[in-house]
Design an enzyme around this catalytic site. Structure first.
Site, PDB file in Angstrom:
ATOM      1  N   ARG A 129      -2.544   9.839  -5.550  1.00  0.00           N
ATOM      2  CA  ARG A 129      -1.304   9.083  -5.385  1.00  0.00           C
ATOM      3  C   ARG A 129      -0.589   8.884  -6.715  1.00  0.00           C
ATOM      4  O   ARG A 129       0.512   8.333  -6.734  1.00  0.00           O
ATOM      5  CB  ARG A 129      -1.643   7.714  -4.807  1.00  0.00           C
ATOM      6  CG  ARG A 129      -1.369   7.553  -3.310  1.00  0.00           C
ATOM      7  CD  ARG A 129      -1.811   6.158  -2.907  1.00  0.00           C
ATOM      8  NE  ARG A 129      -1.206   5.636  -1.724  1.00  0.00           N
ATOM      9  CZ  ARG A 129      -1.707   5.746  -0.499  1.00  0.00           C
ATOM     10  NH1 ARG A 129      -2.786   6.443  -0.292  1.00  0.00           N
ATOM     11  NH2 ARG A 129      -1.105   5.161   0.512  1.00  0.00           N
ATOM     12  N   ARG A 212       5.332  -0.785  -0.351  1.00  0.00           N
ATOM     13  CA  ARG A 212       4.534   0.459  -0.367  1.00  0.00           C
ATOM     14  C   ARG A 212       5.440   1.669  -0.538  1.00  0.00           C
ATOM     15  O   ARG A 212       5.087   2.634  -1.220  1.00  0.00           O
ATOM     16  CB  ARG A 212       3.711   0.571   0.924  1.00  0.00           C
ATOM     17  CG  ARG A 212       2.482  -0.338   0.894  1.00  0.00           C
ATOM     18  CD  ARG A 212       2.022  -0.726   2.274  1.00  0.00           C
ATOM     19  NE  ARG A 212       1.477   0.386   3.032  1.00  0.00           N
ATOM     20  CZ  ARG A 212       1.341   0.376   4.360  1.00  0.00           C
ATOM     21  NH1 ARG A 212       1.750  -0.663   5.068  1.00  0.00           N
ATOM     22  NH2 ARG A 212       0.813   1.407   4.968  1.00  0.00           N
TER      23      ARG A 212
HETATM   24  P1  ADP Z   1      -1.025   4.795   4.433  1.00  0.00           P
HETATM   25  O1  ADP Z   1      -1.866   5.542   5.418  1.00  0.00           O
HETATM   26  O2  ADP Z   1      -0.195   3.757   5.095  1.00  0.00           O
HETATM   27  O3  ADP Z   1      -0.269   5.721   3.538  1.00  0.00           O
HETATM   28  P2  ADP Z   1      -3.486   4.231   3.078  1.00  0.00           P
HETATM   29  O4  ADP Z   1      -4.384   3.810   4.184  1.00  0.00           O
HETATM   30  O5  ADP Z   1      -3.630   5.587   2.544  1.00  0.00           O
HETATM   31  O6  ADP Z   1      -1.991   3.951   3.488  1.00  0.00           O
HETATM   32  O7  ADP Z   1      -3.655   3.219   1.866  1.00  0.00           O
HETATM   33  C1  ADP Z   1      -3.597   1.829   2.034  1.00  0.00           C
HETATM   34  C2  ADP Z   1      -3.599   1.166   0.660  1.00  0.00           C
HETATM   35  O8  ADP Z   1      -4.806   1.473  -0.033  1.00  0.00           O
HETATM   36  C3  ADP Z   1      -2.474   1.617  -0.278  1.00  0.00           C
HETATM   37  O9  ADP Z   1      -1.266   0.905  -0.054  1.00  0.00           O
HETATM   38  C4  ADP Z   1      -3.098   1.312  -1.641  1.00  0.00           C
HETATM   39  O10 ADP Z   1      -3.025  -0.063  -1.937  1.00  0.00           O
HETATM   40  C5  ADP Z   1      -4.570   1.658  -1.418  1.00  0.00           C
HETATM   41  N1  ADP Z   1      -4.845   3.087  -1.758  1.00  0.00           N
HETATM   42  C6  ADP Z   1      -5.162   4.079  -0.889  1.00  0.00           C
HETATM   43  N2  ADP Z   1      -5.329   5.245  -1.522  1.00  0.00           N
HETATM   44  C7  ADP Z   1      -5.111   4.988  -2.841  1.00  0.00           C
HETATM   45  C8  ADP Z   1      -5.106   5.802  -4.009  1.00  0.00           C
HETATM   46  N3  ADP Z   1      -5.341   7.124  -3.953  1.00  0.00           N
HETATM   47  N4  ADP Z   1      -4.820   5.194  -5.190  1.00  0.00           N
HETATM   48  C9  ADP Z   1      -4.583   3.887  -5.278  1.00  0.00           C
HETATM   49  N5  ADP Z   1      -4.552   3.058  -4.217  1.00  0.00           N
HETATM   50  C10 ADP Z   1      -4.821   3.604  -2.996  1.00  0.00           C
END
Ligand code: ADP
Ligand code: ADP
Length: 275
Positions: A129, A212
């Protein structure tokens, strides 16, 4: 054995040796043989919250028999277990921020090293990310003599994501997601497979989504540029209905296979003096 039989045997052994050499050349060109390219997958899905990463990834996992690593699911599992990391992460996640690069890189490394499902390849969902995470992944793969095949961006307008996120329901244990209107479970608030209850994520509300999305555009859009520079970036229109998105993904995989096969015949054509 007559002269003719001897000659056929001799030619067969030449053909076997040429075929082996062509396979070696294909491997050099693609990092794996054309067959392996379709058998083994090493890819990632990039997209804003609600783009459909978690909906498509299980289908890819089923097709390629590989592991599906979703850093969001891993973090939510820590939150559910109330570990120290989980407590810290929950605050950041609910605010729509990002957990530290070192923590998520460590989580992915642990899985790639120890999860037997990853032997058939992997789909990374929600990772990397940030650019430092992408660099961390590169270093990890380099030490394993592996390369990524596809960095697929699921492209969609922010305006379409509010309805997707506010209607999302998830089965916490598996990460399976449903939607109240677009993909409802057979029985309300119940997982189709296990019969267990579905929940709404604490960060799946309009206010946290705004943050987000801002985080996505600031920190993750540069990751898209990062992969555009490597040549493995591909885009899919994620506003299509889920079956169409899946077809677009299949087209990417098929194109890859066709390219590998074309390279194989290209080598044969060169051998035959036809190019
Ligand atoms: P979505 O499916 O809605 O895109 P995720 O389930 O992937 O969200 O992620 C939820 C939250 O977990 C993110 O908003 C972030 O806070 C944290 N997160 C997930 N993956 C990462 C990552 N690769 N780096 C940093 N934070 C992460
Ligand atoms: P991500 O993992 O990228 O955050 P999800 O796959 O969890 O996104 O999808 C977010 C929500 O939108 C879920 O409720 C899902 O059922 C729904 N959804 C996923 N893909 C589509 C689509 N192509 N069209 C409509 N709704 C979708």
């Amino acid at each position: 054995m007559g002269y003719l039989d001897e000659e056929v045997k001799r030619l067969q052994s030449i053909i076997d040796s040429i075929e082996g050499r062509v396979r070696d050349l294909e491997t050099k060109q693609f990092g794996s043989s054309s067959k392996k390219t379709t058998d083994e997958i090493r890819m990632l899905l990039i997209g804003p919250p609600g783009a459909g990463k978690g909906t498509q990834a299980p289908k890819i996992k089923e097709k390629f028999n590989c592991c599906h690593l979703a850093t969001g699911d891993m973090l939510r599992s820590q939150v559910a277990k109330k570990t120290t990391l989980g407590r810290e992460a929950k605050k950041i996640m609910d605010q729509g921020g990002l957990v530290s690069d070192d923590i998520v890189i460590g989580m992915i490394k642990e899985e790639l090293d120890n999860n037997p499902e990853c032997k058939g390849g992997f789909i990374l969902d929600g990772f990397p990310r940030t650019v430092p995470q992408a660099e961390g992944l590169d270093a990890m793969l380099k030490s394993r003599n592996q390369t990524l095949q596809h960095a697929v961006e699921l492209q969609i307008d922010d305006a379409l994501l509010v309805a997707r996120i506010t209607g999302r329901l998830v089965h916490p244990a598996s990460g399976r997601s449903y939607h109240t209107a677009f993909n409802p479970p057979k029985v309300a608030m119940t997982d189709d497979i296990t019969g267990e209850p579905l929940v709404q994520r604490s960060d799946d509300n309009a206010e946290a989504l705004k943050k987000r999305l801002a985080t996505y555009h600031k920190q993750t859009t540069p990751v898209v540029s990062y992969y555009k520079n490597t040549g493995i970036w591909k885009a899919v229109d994620a506003s299509q209905e889920p079956g169409q998105v899946w077809n677009s993904l299949l087209a990417i995989f098929d194109n890859d296979k066709a390219k590998a096969e074309a390279a194989g015949s290209g080598i044969l054509n060169k051998l035959a003096g036809r190019s």
